[in-house]
Every structure is written in C-alpha cells, then in structure tokens.
Design an enzyme around this catalytic site. Sequence first.
Site, short mmCIF file in Angstrom:
data_model
loop_
_atom_site.label_atom_id
_atom_site.label_comp_id
_atom_site.label_asym_id
_atom_site.label_seq_id
_atom_site.Cartn_x
_atom_site.Cartn_y
_atom_site.Cartn_z
CG ASP A 1 -27.78 -28.24 -11.71
OD1 ASP A 1 -26.95 -27.74 -12.48
OD2 ASP A 1 -28.11 -27.73 -10.61
CG ASP B 1 -22.93 -25.57 -8.65
OD1 ASP B 1 -22.08 -25.62 -7.76
OD2 ASP B 1 -22.65 -25.49 -9.87
CG ASP C 1 -30.91 -26.25 -8.11
OD1 ASP C 1 -30.22 -26.59 -9.10
OD2 ASP C 1 -30.62 -25.28 -7.39
#
Length: 230
Positions: free
Chosen positions: A17, A19, A178
């Site tokens: 991922d 961000d 996250d």
Amino acid sequence: MDSNSSSRFPWSIVGFDMDGTLLDTSGDLAAAVNHALDSAGRPTLSVDRITPMIGGGARHMLAQGMAATGGCTDDELDVLHRRLLDYYEANMVVHTRPYPGALAALDALTARGVTLAVVTNKLEGYASRILGELGLTDRFACLIGGDSLGPGMGKPSPAPIHAMIDRCGGGTAAFVGDSIYDVKAAQAASVPVVACSFGFLDRPVAELGADAVIDGYAELLPVLERLGQR
C-alpha cells in the site's frame, strides 16, 4: 549473499500500500482536507485527527472530516471533494516522504529477486506522480490505483491484488499495508498480509487481523521469511 539466497526467499512478489505504508503522506493529505474544510467555513483538524481517516480514498477521507465538523449533504461533498483534489494536485509532495527504512527494505527484497508492486486506493495518476517526484517509479513492476480497474474495484475488493499478481508475472505473493482495506483485500485474494503499526490506523493494529505486524521496516524481511515457512 550466496547464489541460493533468492531461491530460499518464499515470495516472488511483494506488494505495498502507499499511504501510511510506504509513504508518510499525512501532512499533505491533512493540508488538503483542511483546505476544503476552511473553504466551507469549518474548523480545521489536526494531522493526528485526520490520519485515521486516510485509506478509503479522498472522498471517504473528506466525508469523515465533514462529519467531524458538523456533517454535509452529498451535493456539498461533491463541491468540496473537487476543492480538495485541486489543492492536493498542486501540493502532493510538500511533506510526503518514505518511512524510515522503507527504501532499504525495497533494496533488500530486490536483491533477493522479488518483484515489487504498489496497490493503493489513491487515484492512479496521483500515485504515479508522487512516486515519480520521489524517484521511486522504477522500483516497482506495476502500480494499481483505486481507479485502475474501474468503479468499486479498489481495496477491500481482492481484484487489485489479483491484478498485481497477474501484472507481476504470477507466483507466490505477500502484501504489506496499514488499513482494514488492505487486510480484507489480501485475505479475500488468499494472500498473506503484514500490517504496519506505524501507519494510518483507525483501530489498534492487532484488530486488523493481519498475519503479522511490523513496528518498522527493519522487521519486514524476517517477518516475510517466517510467514513463508508456515
């Protein structure tokens, strides 16, 4: 490194991922949200307050910011979403940087023959521009954004993870993220997932249900090796 190191590493593809995982984009995203809030006469929010809102795309992030400051109609959200995007387009890489140790981890994976990819819910054009401005584009075999596969096909759909594997040539794959969107997408694609405790969490990291958790990038390769032994 001996000649058999790459053959012993259990994953041929590792996806990330963007961000809150590869890049700390919180400062620039918070500035864009606050620009939209301020233009609507709303109070601005701290970076820490906005950070847990990140992960489901810009409109979702802004909707949470508006809800936190009094709510809004869909029509108002449409107007403010455009303002947010216009501001972000002009200020994407003011504060954004890779997390400590991220580039070293990418180098170590590449040295083991691993193909790297980015799968993000950020618009593909934005993600591509950010990677380019940071000099990271050539590290990744593919980039899949939230709009790359069509409406409704971003994470938590497994479609971006399946597309990542296909575009990277197939093979064993793991994913690093996250958010609950990352974990659900990877699990739906039957791909093991590592969660970053330093990311943009909207809940305690242990509640994401990931296969493993890292507190920093120095832990990533050993964790991936352990997951591959299961």
